[in-house]
Design a protein around this motif. Structure first.
Motif, PDB file in Angstrom:
ATOM      1  N   THR A 332       0.829  -1.205   0.000  1.00  0.00           N
ATOM      2  CA  THR A 332       0.000   0.000   0.000  1.00  0.00           C
ATOM      3  C   THR A 332       0.865   1.257   0.000  1.00  0.00           C
ATOM      4  N   SER A 333       0.435   2.240  -0.769  1.00  0.00           N
ATOM      5  CA  SER A 333       1.078   3.574  -0.824  1.00  0.00           C
ATOM      6  C   SER A 333       2.555   3.474  -1.163  1.00  0.00           C
ATOM      7  N   LEU A 334       2.934   2.505  -1.986  1.00  0.00           N
ATOM      8  CA  LEU A 334       4.332   2.332  -2.352  1.00  0.00           C
ATOM      9  C   LEU A 334       4.756   3.424  -3.332  1.00  0.00           C
ATOM     10  N   THR A 335       5.972   3.928  -3.161  1.00  0.00           N
ATOM     11  CA  THR A 335       6.498   4.988  -4.018  1.00  0.00           C
ATOM     12  C   THR A 335       7.160   4.376  -5.246  1.00  0.00           C
ATOM     13  N   TYR A 336       6.764   4.853  -6.424  1.00  0.00           N
ATOM     14  CA  TYR A 336       7.353   4.416  -7.699  1.00  0.00           C
ATOM     15  C   TYR A 336       8.045   5.611  -8.344  1.00  0.00           C
ATOM     16  N   GLU A 337       9.272   5.379  -8.818  1.00  0.00           N
ATOM     17  CA  GLU A 337      10.021   6.418  -9.514  1.00  0.00           C
ATOM     18  C   GLU A 337      10.145   6.035 -10.987  1.00  0.00           C
ATOM     19  N   PRO A 338       9.649   6.849 -11.930  1.00  0.00           N
ATOM     20  CA  PRO A 338       9.829   6.529 -13.349  1.00  0.00           C
ATOM     21  C   PRO A 338      11.289   6.680 -13.765  1.00  0.00           C
ATOM     22  N   VAL A 339      11.789   5.733 -14.533  1.00  0.00           N
ATOM     23  CA  VAL A 339      13.185   5.741 -14.978  1.00  0.00           C
ATOM     24  C   VAL A 339      13.209   5.488 -16.477  1.00  0.00           C
ATOM     25  N   ARG A 340      14.255   6.023 -17.125  1.00  0.00           N
ATOM     26  CA  ARG A 340      14.385   5.885 -18.577  1.00  0.00           C
ATOM     27  C   ARG A 340      15.706   5.265 -18.993  1.00  0.00           C
ATOM     28  N   SER A 341      16.555   4.900 -18.039  1.00  0.00           N
ATOM     29  CA  SER A 341      17.833   4.279 -18.374  1.00  0.00           C
ATOM     30  C   SER A 341      18.330   3.529 -17.146  1.00  0.00           C
ATOM     31  N   SER A 342      19.327   2.652 -17.386  1.00  0.00           N
ATOM     32  CA  SER A 342      19.910   1.906 -16.268  1.00  0.00           C
ATOM     33  C   SER A 342      20.663   2.835 -15.321  1.00  0.00           C
ATOM     34  N   ALA A 343      21.224   3.923 -15.846  1.00  0.00           N
ATOM     35  CA  ALA A 343      21.921   4.879 -14.976  1.00  0.00           C
ATOM     36  C   ALA A 343      20.950   5.506 -13.975  1.00  0.00           C
ATOM     37  N   GLU A 344      19.729   5.824 -14.417  1.00  0.00           N
ATOM     38  CA  GLU A 344      18.743   6.380 -13.488  1.00  0.00           C
ATOM     39  C   GLU A 344      18.319   5.345 -12.452  1.00  0.00           C
ATOM     40  N   VAL A 345      18.231   4.084 -12.863  1.00  0.00           N
ATOM     41  CA  VAL A 345      17.885   3.027 -11.907  1.00  0.00           C
ATOM     42  C   VAL A 345      18.923   2.949 -10.806  1.00  0.00           C
ATOM     43  N   MET A 346      20.195   2.893 -11.172  1.00  0.00           N
ATOM     44  CA  MET A 346      21.254   2.775 -10.167  1.00  0.00           C
ATOM     45  C   MET A 346      21.391   4.050  -9.339  1.00  0.00           C
ATOM     46  N   GLN A 347      21.064   5.182  -9.949  1.00  0.00           N
ATOM     47  CA  GLN A 347      21.103   6.427  -9.164  1.00  0.00           C
ATOM     48  C   GLN A 347      20.057   6.398  -8.058  1.00  0.00           C
ATOM     49  N   VAL A 348      18.855   5.899  -8.388  1.00  0.00           N
ATOM     50  CA  VAL A 348      17.786   5.801  -7.378  1.00  0.00           C
ATOM     51  C   VAL A 348      18.175   4.801  -6.293  1.00  0.00           C
ATOM     52  N   ILE A 349      18.721   3.644  -6.702  1.00  0.00           N
ATOM     53  CA  ILE A 349      19.071   2.612  -5.720  1.00  0.00           C
ATOM     54  C   ILE A 349      20.222   3.075  -4.835  1.00  0.00           C
TER      55      ILE A 349
END
Length: 571
Positions: A332-349
């Motif tokens: 419930t109420s989980l936060t989702y971040e839209p990403v457009r590349s693997s670099a953005e994924v690793m930046q979020v993580i």
């Protein structure tokens, strides 16, 4: 005899008469007073009515005056508007005159151009044989291209079916074991070169083959599952093992600044490599057909924390796991971040890895005390291939249809379009020019050729260490952490056991971890368990326990996974 008169009687009689007259007068006075009062009332009513009549007359006069004012202002505004209309009419006449001149000029130029085209066509007709031969070659090439496209589509479909069949033959729940090399801390803290330390650090576990188990080798086993993800399946990859066995290294990679290992071997883990491969596969799809969102949660002390939440107090916000009406698990109420590349994924993580619970133990100085779950949710919008093929066929027919020889002018464009539609009324509305956006003067909105979006998820799980309390050497409050970790891993083992034995009830809700991973463990998904074990004598008990867990997971036999949407089969 003398007459005797009683004077008292006479006086009494006169008094009686006078009293009678007095009563008569009083009654008359009372009647007059009553009549006077009635007259006063009638006078008051008349005065009130007269006042009301005066008031109504005054209000009527005011309304009449106000109406006169309004009429006067309206007449003024109308006069002003009339003058403006006159000016606009004059300007419109000027514009119409310019338009007529422009149209006349265009008509003349159109006729001249048509004459040139006719003369050029007559010149080309002399070489009609060559033109027809070239047209035949073009048509043959177009037919060959269409056949090749059909064969390519068929081969892509066969590739997809064979790929998924191969993955399913290898097992929807697959287990791999990775043995890390001997490291300095295998002897234990404070045991540098003693005899007991050398005995404990003796290597007793060896790989079956001699191939070096690099990060690239590990990812080669993961790569086929990413293709299945875009084919409409849920996929989960989890690393299981004791603290210090290489789970975080396998999933995330080296935490050092140098991303390259000895000899130039890349040390990126499964998560960054999977993100890179996922976006590479998406780049081969039609533009904007897939979108990706990332979420990061931590299961700590049997509680779920959203590490991407902005309302957390340095350790993420607490969330609940529920089962939806469709039978899937959801946070419930989980936060989702839209990403457009693997670099953005690793930046979020990377931004939230510091929030993960860690503490030193006797096994490792930086032991993870929670389960980290990174979820990449892919939303696919699959085109309706049949509708798209019909539209392409209709467009091709329009291109091959011979053009009519007619001159053009702005005044006859709409009439000519209507005339063409009346003369060329087809049997099928799909190929009608009046139903085509490029011919209709007022085209209708283009029908949608997309289906409902399909959401699939890739869950990448770095589990906490599975060692016992005696091996980790924790005390105090850390005992509760270890107890929660072991209970959640035991619940995971119980779920796999229930699935292997095909029990009617699978205890997913015994732990927040298993409830969260319900879709990936026993649902419609493909699961890969990466066992990470230590090679030394010191950890042989934990290594055997990890291998036992892998054996239990490998015994699970499930039905072949089903796609989320059958329409994804055709692309």
């Amino acid at each position: 005899m003398p007459l005797f008169i009683n004077r008292d009687q006479i006086f009494a009689h006169q008094v009686h008469l006078l009293e009678h007259k007095l009563r008569s007068k009083e009654e008359r006075i009372l009647e007059l007073e009553t009549e006077n009062a009635l007259l006063h009332l009638r006078l008051a009513e008349c005065l009130g009515k007269l006042r009301r009549d005066h008031k109504d007359v005054a209000e009527a006069q005011k309304r009449c005056q106000h109406q006169k004012n309004i009429t006067k202002s309206t007449q003024t505004a109308l006069a002003k508007l009339l003058s403006e209309v006159q000016v606009l009419k004059h300007d419109l006449r000027d514009v119409f005159a310019v338009y007529v001149g422009f149209a006349t000029e265009l008509e003349g130029q159109s006729k001249q151009l048509l004459e040139r085209v006719v003369s050029a066509t007559s010149d080309v007709q002399g070489d009609s044989e060559d033109v027809r031969a070239l047209q035949a070659k073009v048509e043959a090439l177009e037919r060959s291209l269409q056949e090749e496209k059909e064969r390519c589509r068929t081969e892509r479909l066969r590739r997809k079916l064979l790929h998924n069949a191969l993955v399913e033959l290898r097992g929807n729940i697959r287990v791999h074991c990775r043995v890390r090399p001997v490291l300095p801390f295998d002897a234990g803290f404070g045991q540098s070169g003693s005899v007991s330390g050398s005995t404990l650090s003796e290597e007793v576990v060896h790989a079956v083959n001699d191939v070096k188990d690099t990060q690239e080798d590990v990812f080669e086993e993961v790569k086929p599952l990413l293709t299945s993800l875009l084919d409409g399946y849920n996929v989960c990859i989890m690393a299981y093992g004791q603290t210090g066995s290489g789970k975080t290294h396998t999933m995330i990679g080296s935490q050092n600044e140098d991303p390259m290992g000895p000899g130039g071997a890349p040390l990126q883990g499964v998560i960054p490599k999977a993100a890179t491969e996922l976006f590479r596969l998406i780049s081969e799809k039609p533009a904007d057909s897939h979108t990706v969102e990332v979420s990061v949660v931590e299961v700590y002390n049997n509680e779920v924390f959203d590490l991407l939440s902005k309302d957390g107090e340095g350790s993420g916000a607490k969330r609940d796991v529920i089962t939806t009406s469709t039978g899937t698990s959801e946070v419930t109420s989980l936060t989702y971040e839209p990403v457009r590349s693997s670099a953005e994924v690793m930046q979020v993580i990377s931004a939230v890895l510091r929030l993960r619970a860690r503490s030193p133990t006797l096994v490792h100085r930086d032991s993870s005390r929670s389960h980290l779950i990174v979820t990449l949710t892919v939303t696919s919008r699959s085109p309706n291939v049949l509708a798209l093929a019909r539209r392409l066929q209709s467009a091709r027919q329009e291109l091959h249809r011979p053009a009519q020889k007619e001159w053009w002018s702005p005044r006859c464009r709409r009439a000519a379009s209507g005339r063409r539609g009346a003369e060329e009324q087809p049997a099928s509305p799909a190929s009608s020019p009046l139903h085509s956006p490029c011919h209709s003067p007022c085209p209708s909105p283009r029908p949608s050729i997309s289906q409902a979006p399909v959401r699939t998820k890739l869950q990448l799980v770095d589990l906490a260490g599975s060692e016992c309390v005696g091996m980790s050497g924790v005390t105090g409050a850390a005992l509760w952490e270890t107890s929660c970790i072991n209970r959640s891993l035991s619940a995971l083992s119980d779920v796999l056991g229930a699935l292997a034995e095909q029990r009617p009830h699978v205890p997913y809700r015994n732990s927040k971890l298993t409830h969260l991973l319900q879709d990936s463990i026993g649902g419609d998904a493909k699961l890969l368990v990466m066992l990470c074990i230590s090679p030394t004598q010191r950890f042989v008990a934990e290594s055997l326990q990890s291998l036992g867990f892998g054996t239990r997971a490998r015994q699970v036999q499930r039905e072949p996974a089903r796609r989320k949407n059958a329409a994804l089969k055709i692309k």
